[in-house]
Structure formats: C-alpha cells, structure tokens
Scaffold this motif. Structure first.
Motif, short mmCIF file in Angstrom:
data_model
loop_
_atom_site.label_atom_id
_atom_site.label_comp_id
_atom_site.label_asym_id
_atom_site.label_seq_id
_atom_site.Cartn_x
_atom_site.Cartn_y
_atom_site.Cartn_z
N PRO A 68 -12.93 -11.21 -6.13
CA PRO A 68 -11.73 -11.70 -5.44
C PRO A 68 -10.43 -11.18 -6.06
O PRO A 68 -9.37 -11.29 -5.44
N ASP A 69 -10.51 -10.63 -7.28
CA ASP A 69 -9.30 -10.21 -7.99
C ASP A 69 -9.13 -8.69 -7.90
O ASP A 69 -9.47 -7.93 -8.82
N VAL A 70 -8.63 -8.27 -6.75
CA VAL A 70 -8.42 -6.84 -6.50
C VAL A 70 -6.94 -6.60 -6.24
O VAL A 70 -6.32 -7.28 -5.42
N PHE A 71 -6.38 -5.62 -6.94
CA PHE A 71 -5.03 -5.14 -6.67
C PHE A 71 -5.15 -3.88 -5.82
O PHE A 71 -5.90 -2.97 -6.16
N PHE A 72 -4.40 -3.83 -4.73
CA PHE A 72 -4.46 -2.65 -3.86
C PHE A 72 -3.38 -1.67 -4.26
O PHE A 72 -2.20 -2.01 -4.35
N GLN A 73 -3.80 -0.42 -4.48
CA GLN A 73 -2.86 0.62 -4.87
C GLN A 73 -2.42 1.40 -3.64
O GLN A 73 -3.23 1.96 -2.92
N LEU A 74 -1.12 1.45 -3.42
CA LEU A 74 -0.56 2.09 -2.24
C LEU A 74 0.09 3.42 -2.60
O LEU A 74 0.85 3.52 -3.56
N TYR A 75 -0.23 4.44 -1.81
CA TYR A 75 0.48 5.72 -1.86
C TYR A 75 1.34 5.84 -0.60
O TYR A 75 0.99 5.31 0.46
N TRP A 76 2.43 6.56 -0.73
CA TRP A 76 3.33 6.78 0.40
C TRP A 76 2.78 7.97 1.21
O TRP A 76 3.09 9.12 0.96
N VAL A 77 1.93 7.65 2.17
CA VAL A 77 1.24 8.67 2.96
C VAL A 77 1.42 8.37 4.44
O VAL A 77 1.13 7.26 4.89
N GLY A 78 1.90 9.34 5.18
CA GLY A 78 2.01 9.19 6.63
C GLY A 78 3.31 8.54 7.07
O GLY A 78 4.30 8.49 6.32
N SER A 79 3.29 8.01 8.28
CA SER A 79 4.51 7.43 8.85
C SER A 79 4.80 6.06 8.24
O SER A 79 3.91 5.40 7.71
N LYS A 80 6.03 5.65 8.35
CA LYS A 80 6.42 4.33 7.85
C LYS A 80 5.67 3.23 8.60
O LYS A 80 5.32 2.20 8.01
N ALA A 81 5.41 3.46 9.87
CA ALA A 81 4.67 2.47 10.66
C ALA A 81 3.25 2.32 10.14
O ALA A 81 2.71 1.21 10.04
N ASP A 82 2.60 3.44 9.79
CA ASP A 82 1.25 3.38 9.25
C ASP A 82 1.23 2.68 7.90
O ASP A 82 0.34 1.88 7.61
N ILE A 83 2.22 2.99 7.08
CA ILE A 83 2.30 2.36 5.76
C ILE A 83 2.49 0.85 5.91
O ILE A 83 1.86 0.06 5.20
N GLU A 84 3.32 0.45 6.85
CA GLU A 84 3.55 -0.98 7.08
C GLU A 84 2.25 -1.67 7.48
O GLU A 84 1.94 -2.76 6.98
N LYS A 85 1.47 -1.04 8.36
CA LYS A 85 0.20 -1.63 8.78
C LYS A 85 -0.74 -1.81 7.60
O LYS A 85 -1.41 -2.83 7.46
N ARG A 86 -0.83 -0.80 6.72
CA ARG A 86 -1.73 -0.89 5.57
C ARG A 86 -1.30 -1.98 4.61
O ARG A 86 -2.14 -2.71 4.06
N VAL A 87 0.00 -2.09 4.37
CA VAL A 87 0.51 -3.11 3.46
C VAL A 87 0.19 -4.51 4.00
O VAL A 87 -0.33 -5.36 3.28
N LEU A 88 0.50 -4.74 5.27
CA LEU A 88 0.28 -6.06 5.85
C LEU A 88 -1.20 -6.38 5.95
O LEU A 88 -1.61 -7.53 5.79
N ASP A 89 -2.03 -5.36 6.19
CA ASP A 89 -3.47 -5.58 6.26
C ASP A 89 -4.01 -5.96 4.88
O ASP A 89 -4.85 -6.88 4.78
N ALA A 90 -3.57 -5.28 3.84
CA ALA A 90 -4.02 -5.61 2.48
C ALA A 90 -3.63 -7.03 2.12
O ALA A 90 -4.40 -7.77 1.49
#
Length: 394
Positions: free
Chosen positions: A124-146
């Motif tokens: 249950p203790d997972v930190f999600f690592q984000l890279y700035w890849v693709g469009s801002k809309a795609d990045i927003e979806k990944r952040v909110l999904d995580a």
C-alpha cells in the motif's frame, strides 16, 4: 519465501547479476554517461568517510524507523523508482512485495513495466514517480489517476540530461516495433543467457517493452518504451511554474527528485515541496558531477528545517545508509542495489538486499554506540579525505 539466495553482501549480488544478465541489460543497469565518472564517485565518496568506534555504552536495542511524506517506515531505506528494469519476470511487483515484507515503501517509475495498480495490490505504500512526458492534458490525467488509485506520494523527477553517450557502448532503447529485424538484433544477447530468457518464458511473458504508467488518451493507449522515449525527448522540459502546477494538481505529499544545488533546493521549497531528493540520477545526469553525499550537508543546512531531505547514489551497505543519515538525510533510495538482488533471486533477492542493509545499519549503530538513527549527527563521522565536502553551486 523459501527461495535460497546465493549472496550475503551486495558485492556478491552484483557479480552474480552480471553473470546472469544479457550484456545489453547489464549495461543498461550500470548506466552512467560518458566516462562513468559520476556513478564511480557515488560509491567512492562513502569510502572517504569513516567512524570512531566505541567499546563502552553499547546499545541493546535499535530504532531504525522513520517516516517520509507521511509514510511510516521500519527502515530508512526506500526502493527507488527504476524504469524498464527487465532483469526478472517478477518485475516491480516482486520488489514491491519484498519492500512490504521489510516494512518499507517503494517508488514506482513512470517507465516501469508493471502498473501502479499491480504494485498497490501487494504494497500500500507506493510513491508514484512522474516524468514530464507528452501533453499537459495527458500528464494531468496520469497525476489524477495516481491520486485516485491511492499512491501515497508523488515524486517529480527532473534530473535527466538526455545524454546518450557512454564510452563503453549504449544499449539501445527497446523499439516501438518488435519485428524480425529487431529480434535478430536483440536475440543473440538474450540467448547467450538462456536461464534469464527461460525465466521470463516460464512466467508466460517476454521482457516487456510496454510502459503501462505512461498511457496517453486513456489506459488502453499503452505505448512501447521506445515510442514513449521518443515522445519524452520531444517534450520541452517543464518550467518552475509547470512543476508548481503539478504540485497544486496533486495536492498531497510531494517530492522533487534530482536536487543538486542550494538554489534548486530553495526553489523546490518555494513551490511547496514536502520533500526533496539530493540525486544525480545514479550518474545518468551530467557526467563529472560529484556524489550527492559530498554536498548533502550544505543542502540540509539550507533547507533541512523546511523540507524532508532524501538522498541516493552508490548505497551498497548499511554503513553507507548511516553515513547519509548522519549528514542529515531522513532516508535513502536504493536502485541498482535492489536490481542486483532482483536479477539473482527475484522477490527473495530484493528482500535479502534490504535485510543486508537493515543488519548493516544495526551493526554500525552498535559499533558507534547509538541506539537510534535519530541520534546520528556529523560528529559521528570522520573525514578521511580533507577534500570530501564540495559546496554546491548557490
């Protein structure tokens, strides 16, 4: 888990992993840019610090617990996010399960071969690592999904220089199209290590080239590593305002990874980071930059009262962890170290790596007369090289 683990220290694990893995996979793990000066210094820096052992007032109990971004840890060691590991069919799920058994967290890379959902099912203790890849809309979806899935924190990694040159050769990125030509290119390397290749076949999979955490329009749009990497190289680097936007969008525990200067540390604090990781990306940023250990205390002095400070790079034993904590870090990330264990024995190998580090921390604390990692300070260290500390750029 009853699997026998054929190593008792990280040096043995590294030697065994090198023998087991195809050459291209091994080189990708060792990585580093150009001459490999930086990953070498990451390990060398630890040899330039020592301890003054005591023979009196030896502790009888030991507190190695800490917390990072609100997550309680039994040991001050977190499994680092590593992309496209391809060393064992158990993948990141095996590592996450081992970390859970050791009472610690795991960082999951955007470039991982297993999904965030798969990891959260075993730890249950997972930190999600984000890279700035693709469009801002795609990045927003990944952040909110995580966030919706329950990742305990977000790690934004910024320290990749896009430098592909290595004096010892460059393992090519997995291509978008695994056609005949590609198989003929990669096949000999894989077949030269039949035990490695057969282990994937036994698990009903081949070394993955898909990156399920970098989906585009929706989760059915999962790109190959090569396709995603090409998009990454085309995507302009994020600005301070972009990272601030991610921080506000996430709204939870937030870490900036790749800090190398006091100025950047202060900028991370200004955008609202809860934690920073002092890191040169395991030597995959600019070659010739020093070990984070050398300038860690300066960054701690500058911002350590405002933000949690982590560090990574070259940790191979429990005494390395103690040295890093004594210089002011709350915990360390380990990347290559856990990959060696994973390559050799899967989940059991990762568990053994973490156990080796746990025991090494306890033994070092005993030797210097400390019962808790929270009692450590720079006074516990001896500088064996007067040039050890390197002030970072202001």
């Amino acid at each position: 888990m009853s699997t026998r683990v054929p190593f008792k220290n990280l040096a043995e694990a590294e030697r065994l992993a090198k023998r087991r893995l195809p050459k291209l996979v091994w080189l990708a793990i060792k990585a580093g840019n150009e001459q490999g000066l930086t990953p070498a210094d990451n390990e060398r820096a630890f040899t330039e610090l020592g301890f003054s052992p005591t023979v009196f007032e030896r502790p009888t109990s030991f507190d190695m617990s800490t917390s990072v971004m609100g997550v309680d840890l039994d040991i001050p060691v977190i499994v680092s996010p590593v992309g496209a590991q391809a060393v064992h069919p158990g993948g990141e799920v095996a590592a996450a399960r081992a970390a859970a058994r050791q009472g610690t967290a795991m960082g999951l890379s955007s470039w991982a071969t297993d999904s965030l959902a798969d990891l959260l099912a075993v730890n249950p203790d997972v930190f999600f690592q984000l890279y700035w890849v693709g469009s801002k809309a795609d990045i927003e979806k990944r952040v909110l999904d995580a966030k919706a899935q329950g990742a305990k924190g977000l790690i934004v990694t910024l320290d990749w220089s896009h430098t592909p040159r290595r004096d010892w050769g460059v393992p090519p990125s997995p291509p978008a199209n695994m056609g005949l030509k590609t198989m003929l290119t990669f096949g000999p390397s894989a077949l030269a290590r039949p035990r490695w290749f057969s282990s994937f076949l036994a698990h009903g999979r081949i070394p993955d080239v898909k990156v399920p955490n970098l989906w585009g329009a929706d989760k059915s749009d999962i790109p190959s590593f090569g396709t995603a990497w090409a998009e990454f190289e085309r995507t302009p680097a994020p600005s301070w305002d972009d990272v601030k936007w991610i921080r506000d969008l996430w709204g939870g525990p937030f870490m900036v990874k790749g800090i190398n200067t006091i100025r950047d540390a202060k900028l991370a604090v200004d955008l609202g980071a809860d934690a920073i990781s002092v890191s040169n990306h395991g030597g995959n940023n600019i070659d010739g930059s020093p070990s984070p250990l050398r300038y860690l205390p300066y960054i701690v002095d500058a911002v350590g009262d405002q933000v949690e400070v982590m560090a990574d790079g070259g940790v191979r034993r429990g005494s390395d962890v103690v040295k890093t904590l004594a210089l002011g870090a709350k915990a360390v990330f380990v990347g290559r170290a856990y990959l060696y264990g994973l390559a050799v024995s899967g989940e059991a190998g990762v568990y053994e790596v973490l156990d080796i580090l746990r025991n090494g921390i306890r033994e070092t604390l005993y030797g210097i007369g400390k019962s808790s990692i929270h009692d450590l300070s720079r006074d516990d260290l001896m500088v064996l090289n007067s040039d050890f500390f390197v002030p970072p750029t202001q």
